[in-house]
Design an enzyme around this catalytic site. Sequence first.
Site, PDB file in Angstrom:
ATOM      1  N   GLU A 180       0.812  -1.227   0.000  1.00 37.66           N
ATOM      2  CA  GLU A 180       0.000   0.000   0.000  1.00 37.66           C
ATOM      3  C   GLU A 180       0.841   1.270   0.000  1.00 37.66           C
ATOM      4  O   GLU A 180       0.399   2.313   0.491  1.00 37.66           O
ATOM      5  CB  GLU A 180      -1.003  -0.002   1.163  1.00 37.66           C
ATOM      6  CG  GLU A 180      -2.083  -1.059   0.970  1.00 37.66           C
ATOM      7  CD  GLU A 180      -3.023  -1.218   2.154  1.00 37.66           C
ATOM      8  OE1 GLU A 180      -2.903  -0.474   3.125  1.00 37.66           O
ATOM      9  OE2 GLU A 180      -3.886  -2.119   2.093  1.00 37.66           O
ATOM     10  N   GLU A 256      -5.627  -8.033  -1.126  1.00 35.61           N
ATOM     11  CA  GLU A 256      -6.031  -7.839   0.274  1.00 35.61           C
ATOM     12  C   GLU A 256      -7.451  -7.304   0.275  1.00 35.61           C
ATOM     13  O   GLU A 256      -7.766  -6.341  -0.421  1.00 35.61           O
ATOM     14  CB  GLU A 256      -5.083  -6.887   1.017  1.00 35.61           C
ATOM     15  CG  GLU A 256      -5.398  -6.840   2.506  1.00 35.61           C
ATOM     16  CD  GLU A 256      -4.556  -5.852   3.300  1.00 35.61           C
ATOM     17  OE1 GLU A 256      -3.323  -5.797   3.094  1.00 35.61           O
ATOM     18  OE2 GLU A 256      -5.150  -5.141   4.130  1.00 35.61           O
TER      19      GLU A 256
END
Length: 667
Positions: A180, A256
């Site tokens: 991320e 995810e």
Amino acid sequence: MTIGNQCCVFFSIFLCISVCLGEDYDLDDRTGLGRSFDGIGGLSGGGATSRLLVNYAEPYRSQILDYLFKPKFGASLQILKVEIGGDAQTTDGTEPSHMHYEDDENYFRGYEWWLMREAKKRNPNITLIGLPWAFPGWVGNGENWPYSFPDITVSYVVSWIVGAKKYHNLDIDYVGIWNERKFNSKYIKLLRYTLDKSGLERVKIIASDNLWEPITSDLIGDQELQDAVEIIGVHYPGTNTVPSALKTGKKLWSSEDYSTFNDNVGGGCWARILNQNYVNGQMTATISWNLVASYYGNLPFGRDGLMTAKEPWSGNYVVESPIWITAHTTQFTEPGWTYLQTVGHFTHGGSYVALTDGKGSLTIITETMTHDHSVCIRPPLPHYNVTAQNVTFHLKGSFASISELQVWHSKFDFKTNKTVLFQNLKPIKVVEGSFSIELDVDEVYTFTTVTNSQRGSYPDPPPSAPFPKSYKDDFDVSGTPSFSEAPNFADQTGVFEYFTNLTDPGPHVSTLRQVVTQRPVTWVADADQTISVIGDYKWHDLMVSCDVFMEAEHTGGVFIAVRVNKGGGVVRSTRGIFFWVYADGTYKITNDLSGMTILAEGLSGTRARVWYTLTLTVKGNYASADLNGYALWKNAVLWEPRNGWAAIGTSSFELAQFDNFAIEALA
Ligand SMILES: *[C@@H]1O[C@H](CO)[C@@H](O)[C@H](O)[C@H]1NC(C)=O
Ligand SMILES: *[C@@H]1O[C@H](CO)[C@@H](O)[C@H](O)[C@H]1NC(C)=O
Ligand SMILES: *[C@@H]1O[C@H](CO)[C@@H](O)[C@H](O)[C@H]1NC(C)=O
Ligand SMILES: *[C@@H]1O[C@H](CO)[C@@H](O)[C@H](O)[C@H]1NC(C)=O
Ligand SMILES: *[C@@H]1O[C@H](CO)[C@@H](O)[C@H](O)[C@H]1NC(C)=O
């Protein structure tokens, strides 16, 4: 005329029969198949989400692992993704790096190696993925950035993959970039090149574990990058993809997803996205953050796992609904099966997918989750309607001759709470290629030719119980400890490891040592101090004592604390009652970890490389702090916080040791 729920009201008995059959859906492989299915998985780490699991006694620990990984038993996961520990806070704690320092290598720290071995033991076919969230400070060479020296970062990551094979015989299948956070094309290409050069051609790259952009556009414009990246992995896509991602021709994964409290709404979220990530977004793998909620419940995102196992002291664990929702797909498919092109939405809401092994096997999964009973933590879910409906499936092509399908059923009943999960119903007859079923709302069905599945079970685990009121650890382990960390300590900044001082003839041969000596390349704002928490968040009146040993001459400092009220990504703003001693001969009592609010300070005569016993007692509004049994401070009046964990730590990234830790809850 509209057909649907109001059937049989306006029509004759003959019309009624056809109308009540509801809508028709063809499942057909004659026009070709859809994308290849890559599996459903769980993510351990990002961060420290399996921390408490390792401390469960047998048989409970193995039972939990069976519910997660054992084929045809529970979730029967097809993918295990783990964090490549980077010594930094990554959501619910820190995970240790295999290289704390540039000249250090150790492939036995933490619990991810163990978890991967346990998963492989149960399912040798399980796909393994590693992804870094953070890196030890030396990798960034003093900068909070891993790409200044891409060759250093690449060799650090590749060494983890090589170590997995060398020390644990684990073949890592995929590796990611930086969770991320920004990716760097030069880094990705160098990673691919170095993997190939190291004989690791089989290890494929996922990028970039963030949003669809900019990775998809960058791939389209860059052939070398396209060759380097195998999978576009996106997080929390809300079941949708973007045209540029489809245009790359790459496999698309929700690498995810979920991150939702694991009650029945969480189960509904998981059911909806498992189907719709493919139906809407062409994504062929979905990975749950997290695998198992094995961290203190008051840390951020408590219970956002497929099941809950956060009480190693009692042995209690809970097989939550997402386990059985996962089973609806995983127990009847294998990675390498193919989705049919004929998947989609039902007319009155909900969705269906169908998969085949290409040899005549067929698995159909339907879900009819209502909006309010399937909201995930993110992104926002636009409103939609689902109502009960009759559907008829027509099996065509290779499936035309199927005469019977096994039926597995789950239903969340939010009115009566009579939820049923993964129930094996009577097989359904397929007559001339067709079968009909009435679907209520908030249901999941699997219709399948696969016959040997089961709803695995063990006797109920022991009942839930609070953390013991009286707790001690002298960190003396006979032989090599199975794990590098002491039970129940949850590191929130820094890394606390078992340490053996072979030259020490005294009582402190085996200790717990804080080992991170440089601020890591962080993923969130780690504290400037190190801290590991333990115990019951509800504790208010408590006595904590611990022997401490500062290793840093002059600059060293260590603390013990009670009523510690925060961890995770907000660890910097942790409050509590902290008792510090320093190697410069002073002490402090502060109301926060950062040391901004000083309640008391003075001389202690403490210095480095000497063992001291610290004791901190807090009762109601009163507190006292003892050094070697001598009161430095007492009877101060305290207000906030009223409760929290116990903790130990250091005043900076420095070496320090702890021994004979003891807690006595006083109320
Ligand atoms: C592993 O994969 C092979 C090939 O698809 C399959 O035959 C075997 O049953 C699988 N084993 C397990 C435990 O799933
Ligand atoms: C859902 O149904 C309600 C009531 O029939 C209707 O008012 C609403 O517009 C529908 N919403 C959607 C998104 O179709
Ligand atoms: C489904 O069909 C049955 C009869 O075949 C009928 O009784 C029932 O009302 C129908 N259900 C719905 C939701 O339309
Ligand atoms: C159903 O269970 C939830 C959660 O345990 C509870 O809050 C709710 O009151 C229950 N509803 C009924 C009707 O029992
Ligand atoms: C190990 O023990 C020796 C002897 O007590 C002591 O001098 C030394 O400082 C200790 N080293 C560490 C790293 O604890």
